[in-house]
Design an enzyme around this catalytic site. Structure first.
Site, mmCIF file in Angstrom:
data_model
loop_
_atom_site.group_PDB
_atom_site.id
_atom_site.type_symbol
_atom_site.label_atom_id
_atom_site.label_comp_id
_atom_site.label_asym_id
_atom_site.label_seq_id
_atom_site.Cartn_x
_atom_site.Cartn_y
_atom_site.Cartn_z
ATOM 1 N N SER A 187 0.808 -1.217 0.000
ATOM 2 C CA SER A 187 0.000 0.000 0.000
ATOM 3 C C SER A 187 0.840 1.266 0.000
ATOM 4 C CB SER A 187 -0.925 -0.009 1.219
ATOM 5 O OG SER A 187 -0.160 -0.151 2.387
ATOM 6 N N ARG A 216 -7.244 8.963 -9.907
ATOM 7 C CA ARG A 216 -7.798 9.239 -8.566
ATOM 8 C C ARG A 216 -6.674 9.614 -7.593
ATOM 9 N NH1 ARG A 216 -6.929 7.321 -3.099
ATOM 10 N NH2 ARG A 216 -8.857 7.611 -1.950
ATOM 11 N N THR A 233 -4.988 7.915 7.758
ATOM 12 C CA THR A 233 -4.976 6.760 6.868
ATOM 13 C C THR A 233 -6.418 6.312 6.701
ATOM 14 O OG1 THR A 233 -4.121 4.521 6.510
ATOM 15 C CG2 THR A 233 -4.543 5.139 8.787
ATOM 16 N N GLY A 234 -6.683 5.610 5.621
ATOM 17 C CA GLY A 234 -8.048 5.156 5.379
ATOM 18 C C GLY A 234 -8.637 5.826 4.153
ATOM 19 N N THR A 246 -1.625 3.586 4.487
ATOM 20 C CA THR A 246 -0.717 4.706 4.223
ATOM 21 C C THR A 246 0.215 4.794 5.407
ATOM 22 O OG1 THR A 246 -2.368 5.983 2.998
ATOM 23 C CG2 THR A 246 -0.686 7.253 4.136
ATOM 24 N N THR A 302 1.833 7.013 0.116
ATOM 25 C CA THR A 302 0.880 5.931 -0.146
ATOM 26 C C THR A 302 0.807 5.592 -1.623
ATOM 27 O OG1 THR A 302 -1.405 5.232 0.313
ATOM 28 C CG2 THR A 302 -1.138 7.447 -0.535
#
Ligand code: ASP
Length: 333
Positions: free
Chosen positions: A90, A220, A243-244, A192, A210
């Site tokens: 990731s 994106r 993060t997320g 991330t 990330t």
């Protein structure tokens, strides 16, 4: 960054949150008391906090700080460890690609002067955190995107290379079989490294890097390279990183919000919880299928972290110890 493994380990060892007492110095303190408080303040320096199970990255950053290096240098060196870790799918090399099979990386960095540099959607360059630093230090701009960012990196001596490893290619090919090319928001395929550090001088810097959401639409970009979204630092107050699901972080300008809440007197923990509240309390928000986690530190070295779901963890280096900690979380039901 193996969060699933962590959950198992954390529940077996019963890890808890680390807290540090406040070190504000008020004018009416007696000199004896002041001395005690100042020594507490010293003991929190240097400090590093980073998202997920990033033990080696945090150790690397801490080693820079212990030698007297700057917080900026520490967060850059720490993030480079995860960028080079091909097993972490990731961040950096080995990151899962977009739905067309291209690995595109996002990163940003912020120093104690409030300067900022970012790169978005970069292909073929592993250490985008260092490119972001070069944007900050060697250009009059704050963000470079796509081909322009890659050309800039090459002009600065970064070697282009294929970032799609055999393992990530295999995962992408398997995804294509069932996904019908639809970019899917889910809680599995992203992560991330966000990192914040306080150096021996007490200065704060942060970095975030990330490969973004796995199998995202080409082009994106999430929160991670966006100032105030994935990262924000104010050397007078503190810093925060996310993060997320970047879309949700961006809609609430999460890291900036946390720093501003700390400016208003909230602790890092309270500020992280309030920022998660901004997301989950929106009318009709179904947060079951996505995750957001925040980390924060204030100028006094207090740390905080909070996430929507349980499986979020972070590392803190403080007082010469690197602790991997299970985050507190919102969705306890
Ligand atoms: N925040 C990143 C993004 O949305 C991904 C992650 O941290 O999981 O691009």
């Amino acid at each position: 960054m193996k969060r699933r493994n962590f959950i198992k380990k954390a529940s077996a060892t019963g890890l808890g949150l680390v807290t540090v007492s406040s070190t504000f110095i008020s004018c009416d303190e007696t000199s004896e008391k002041k001395e005690a408080i100042v020594s507490t303040a010293k003991s929190i320096k240097p400090l590093v906090i980073a998202t997920w199970e990033t033990t080696l990255a945090v150790d690397t950053a801490a080693a820079v700080l212990e030698k007297g290096g700057s917080a900026l240098e520490a967060v850059e060196q720490g993030c480079r460890i995860e960028e080079a870790n091909e097993k972490g799918q990731s961040v950096g090399k080995g990151g899962l690609p977009d739905r067309d099979g291209d690995v595109t990386l996002d990163a940003c960095i912020m120093n104690e002067k409030g300067d900022y540099g970012a790169v978005l959607g970069v292909k073929n360059i592993m250490h985008v955190i260092s490119v972001a630093r070069k944007v900050m230090e060697d250009t009059p701009h704050v963000m470079l995107v796509g081909d322009g960012a890659e050309k800039f990196a090459v002009s600065k001596g970064f070697e282009p290379e294929n970032l799609l490893t055999a393992a990530s290619k295999k995962a992408w090919e398997a995804w294509k079989v069932t996904a019908e090319y639809k970019p899917i928001i889910n809680i599995e395929n992203h992560d991330t490294i966000g990192m914040l550090a306080i150096d021996k001088k007490g200065n704060i810097s942060g970095a975030c890097t990330t490969s973004g959401l796995a199998y995202k639409m080409a082009g994106r970009v999430g929160d991670s390279p966006i100032i105030g979204g994935g990262l924000f630092v104010d050397n007078e107050i503190g810093g925060a990183s996310a993060t997320g699901l970047g879309e949700e972080v961006l809609k609430t300008v999460g890291s900036f919000l946390i720093v501003e809440l700390m400016r208003q007197g909230k602790s890092p923990q309270e500020a992280c919880e309030m920022a998660i509240g901004r997301i989950v309390n929106k009318p009709g928000k179904d947060f079951k299928n996505f995750q957001v986690g925040y980390i924060a530190v204030n100028k006094q070295g207090e740390t905080g972290a909070y996430s929507i779901h349980e499986w979020f963890s972070y590392n803190v280096y403080k007082n010469k110890e690197n602790k991997h900690i299970q985050s507190d979380f919102f969705n306890k039901a």
